[in-house]
Motif scaffolding. Sequence first.
Motif, PDB file in Angstrom:
ATOM      1  N   ARG A 123     -19.204  12.839 -38.459  1.00 40.76           N
ATOM      2  CA  ARG A 123     -18.275  12.994 -37.328  1.00 40.76           C
ATOM      3  C   ARG A 123     -17.405  14.229 -37.513  1.00 40.76           C
ATOM      4  O   ARG A 123     -17.145  14.963 -36.553  1.00 40.76           O
ATOM      5  CB  ARG A 123     -17.395  11.743 -37.211  1.00 40.76           C
ATOM      6  CG  ARG A 123     -16.310  11.828 -36.129  1.00 40.76           C
ATOM      7  CD  ARG A 123     -16.916  11.728 -34.746  1.00 40.76           C
ATOM      8  NE  ARG A 123     -15.917  11.777 -33.701  1.00 40.76           N
ATOM      9  CZ  ARG A 123     -15.404  12.887 -33.185  1.00 40.76           C
ATOM     10  NH1 ARG A 123     -15.777  14.078 -33.634  1.00 40.76           N
ATOM     11  NH2 ARG A 123     -14.520  12.834 -32.211  1.00 40.76           N
ATOM     12  N   ASP A 124     -16.975  14.495 -38.732  1.00 40.49           N
ATOM     13  CA  ASP A 124     -16.112  15.642 -39.005  1.00 40.49           C
ATOM     14  C   ASP A 124     -16.899  16.942 -39.164  1.00 40.49           C
ATOM     15  O   ASP A 124     -16.288  18.009 -39.317  1.00 40.49           O
ATOM     16  CB  ASP A 124     -15.295  15.386 -40.282  1.00 40.49           C
ATOM     17  CG  ASP A 124     -14.295  14.253 -40.109  1.00 40.49           C
ATOM     18  OD1 ASP A 124     -13.954  13.922 -38.955  1.00 40.49           O
ATOM     19  OD2 ASP A 124     -13.863  13.682 -41.133  1.00 40.49           O
ATOM     20  N   ASP A 177     -15.497  11.677 -22.107  1.00 37.88           N
ATOM     21  CA  ASP A 177     -15.459  11.312 -23.510  1.00 37.88           C
ATOM     22  C   ASP A 177     -14.024  10.923 -23.887  1.00 37.88           C
ATOM     23  O   ASP A 177     -13.068  11.543 -23.435  1.00 37.88           O
ATOM     24  CB  ASP A 177     -15.924  12.494 -24.363  1.00 37.88           C
ATOM     25  CG  ASP A 177     -16.111  12.109 -25.817  1.00 37.88           C
ATOM     26  OD1 ASP A 177     -15.098  12.030 -26.531  1.00 37.88           O
ATOM     27  OD2 ASP A 177     -17.253  11.891 -26.211  1.00 37.88           O
ATOM     28  N   ASP A 178     -13.887   9.898 -24.727  1.00 35.34           N
ATOM     29  CA  ASP A 178     -12.540   9.435 -25.091  1.00 35.34           C
ATOM     30  C   ASP A 178     -11.996  10.131 -26.333  1.00 35.34           C
ATOM     31  O   ASP A 178     -10.899   9.816 -26.785  1.00 35.34           O
ATOM     32  CB  ASP A 178     -12.519   7.913 -25.272  1.00 35.34           C
ATOM     33  CG  ASP A 178     -13.403   7.435 -26.415  1.00 35.34           C
ATOM     34  OD1 ASP A 178     -14.251   8.231 -26.869  1.00 35.34           O
ATOM     35  OD2 ASP A 178     -13.257   6.280 -26.837  1.00 35.34           O
ATOM     36  N   THR A 179     -12.765  11.086 -26.886  1.00 40.77           N
ATOM     37  CA  THR A 179     -12.267  11.823 -28.049  1.00 40.77           C
ATOM     38  C   THR A 179     -12.368  13.332 -27.864  1.00 40.77           C
ATOM     39  O   THR A 179     -11.459  14.062 -28.245  1.00 40.77           O
ATOM     40  CB  THR A 179     -13.034  11.431 -29.334  1.00 40.77           C
ATOM     41  OG1 THR A 179     -14.441  11.576 -29.110  1.00 40.77           O
ATOM     42  CG2 THR A 179     -12.737   9.998 -29.721  1.00 40.77           C
ATOM     43  N   ASP A 180     -13.477  13.821 -27.315  1.00 40.29           N
ATOM     44  CA  ASP A 180     -13.668  15.264 -27.142  1.00 40.29           C
ATOM     45  C   ASP A 180     -13.228  15.697 -25.755  1.00 40.29           C
ATOM     46  O   ASP A 180     -13.700  15.166 -24.750  1.00 40.29           O
ATOM     47  CB  ASP A 180     -15.135  15.648 -27.351  1.00 40.29           C
ATOM     48  CG  ASP A 180     -15.596  15.374 -28.774  1.00 40.29           C
ATOM     49  OD1 ASP A 180     -14.761  15.482 -29.682  1.00 40.29           O
ATOM     50  OD2 ASP A 180     -16.779  15.062 -28.966  1.00 40.29           O
ATOM     51  N   ASN A 191     -16.710   2.790 -37.708  1.00 38.45           N
ATOM     52  CA  ASN A 191     -15.799   1.925 -36.963  1.00 38.45           C
ATOM     53  C   ASN A 191     -16.429   0.550 -36.757  1.00 38.45           C
ATOM     54  O   ASN A 191     -17.606   0.333 -37.075  1.00 38.45           O
ATOM     55  CB  ASN A 191     -15.386   2.570 -35.630  1.00 38.45           C
ATOM     56  CG  ASN A 191     -16.589   2.946 -34.770  1.00 38.45           C
ATOM     57  OD1 ASN A 191     -17.564   2.202 -34.694  1.00 38.45           O
ATOM     58  ND2 ASN A 191     -16.517   4.104 -34.114  1.00 38.45           N
ATOM     59  N   GLN A 219     -18.195   9.162 -41.274  1.00 41.23           N
ATOM     60  CA  GLN A 219     -17.021   9.985 -40.985  1.00 41.23           C
ATOM     61  C   GLN A 219     -17.312  11.452 -41.296  1.00 41.23           C
ATOM     62  O   GLN A 219     -16.856  12.360 -40.590  1.00 41.23           O
ATOM     63  CB  GLN A 219     -15.813   9.507 -41.770  1.00 41.23           C
ATOM     64  CG  GLN A 219     -14.497  10.132 -41.310  1.00 41.23           C
ATOM     65  CD  GLN A 219     -14.186   9.841 -39.850  1.00 41.23           C
ATOM     66  OE1 GLN A 219     -14.238   8.684 -39.408  1.00 41.23           O
ATOM     67  NE2 GLN A 219     -13.884  10.878 -39.078  1.00 41.23           N
ATOM     68  N   LYS A 257     -17.720   1.341 -28.112  1.00 40.36           N
ATOM     69  CA  LYS A 257     -16.740   2.115 -28.855  1.00 40.36           C
ATOM     70  C   LYS A 257     -15.398   2.241 -28.130  1.00 40.36           C
ATOM     71  O   LYS A 257     -14.344   2.057 -28.754  1.00 40.36           O
ATOM     72  CB  LYS A 257     -17.336   3.491 -29.189  1.00 40.36           C
ATOM     73  CG  LYS A 257     -16.500   4.298 -30.175  1.00 40.36           C
ATOM     74  CD  LYS A 257     -15.656   5.312 -29.459  1.00 40.36           C
ATOM     75  CE  LYS A 257     -14.897   6.191 -30.444  1.00 40.36           C
ATOM     76  NZ  LYS A 257     -14.042   7.171 -29.771  1.00 40.36           N
TER      77      LYS A 257
END
Length: 322
Positions: A119-120, A177-180, A140, A116, A70
Amino acid sequence: MRVLLTGSSGWLGRFLAPLLTRAGHAVTGLDIAPGAHTDTIGSVADAGLIERLFAEHRFEAVVHAGALHKPDIVRYPAQAFVDVNVTGTLHLLEAAVRHGADRFVFTSTTSLMITQAIRDEVASQAVWLDERTAPLAPRNIYGVTKRAAEELCRLTHDLHGLPVIALRVARFFPEDDDTDAVPAGENLKANEFLNRRLTVEDCAAAHLAALEAAPRLGWGVYVVSAPPPFTRADAARLKGDAAGMIAERFPEAPALYASRGWQLPQSIGRVYDPSAIERDLGFRCRTDFAAVLKALEAGGPLPFAHDPGYVPPKEMNRLAGK
């Protein structure tokens, strides 16, 4: 057995290769980057290379852990994911059939189950995720290509009888983490042992268990994650009062977290259920949330890896222009 291990220089490969060797297997490591356990540098997308390796080593088994992941979405085009994750998997499966290998273990991902909407976290309760989760609509290119590779594995088993086990592994990466970002670092990883993480050591052990079980099972897809301390009946409360539930199950948790300045999750939106792999393979992750709390209480090292500066070997090579 003579085993081809792809991704042998990666985070999982560096733990899996020695584990396979200790179990008595003769391991040949393949990766695009050099490493202590890599014998051949090259890509699974290179059909000629795969054919040559099978002809030379007469592999009896394949453990296919190599992939684009990812975080690579920002580094590589979609076509690269197709070439490596889909076409590369097909090359390995076809070579395994041609050369008479009798088992194949594929490292898949829980990511392909995350739409999604999941994820949301739009649902009113925590979403319970296991092998029966459907419909699958990966959000993705990583998830899409891993899903396609799983289907190639299933089709190869159906057409040729090759025993294949696909492991949908949860998070085990050492970097941030690359998002959180909140909470960050070790706090986030510790929290994830409640619902969506395992250690790299347990991930490697699951692959060894799958390798041993593949001929008996023939075909199977399994979620691999630390066992959650919750049941499906907890799903509604987890979404609105996760911290309260955790405090009830683990009365020591709030004080231990406070001593580190950590935060317990107030809401948990999804839970990975690994009960099928325990039922069918007798495999259960050794490290769970209770083990994390035990380490906090003892004041010793945490039972999981955290390295915010970790860079995958393939990226070190790429950045160095090799």
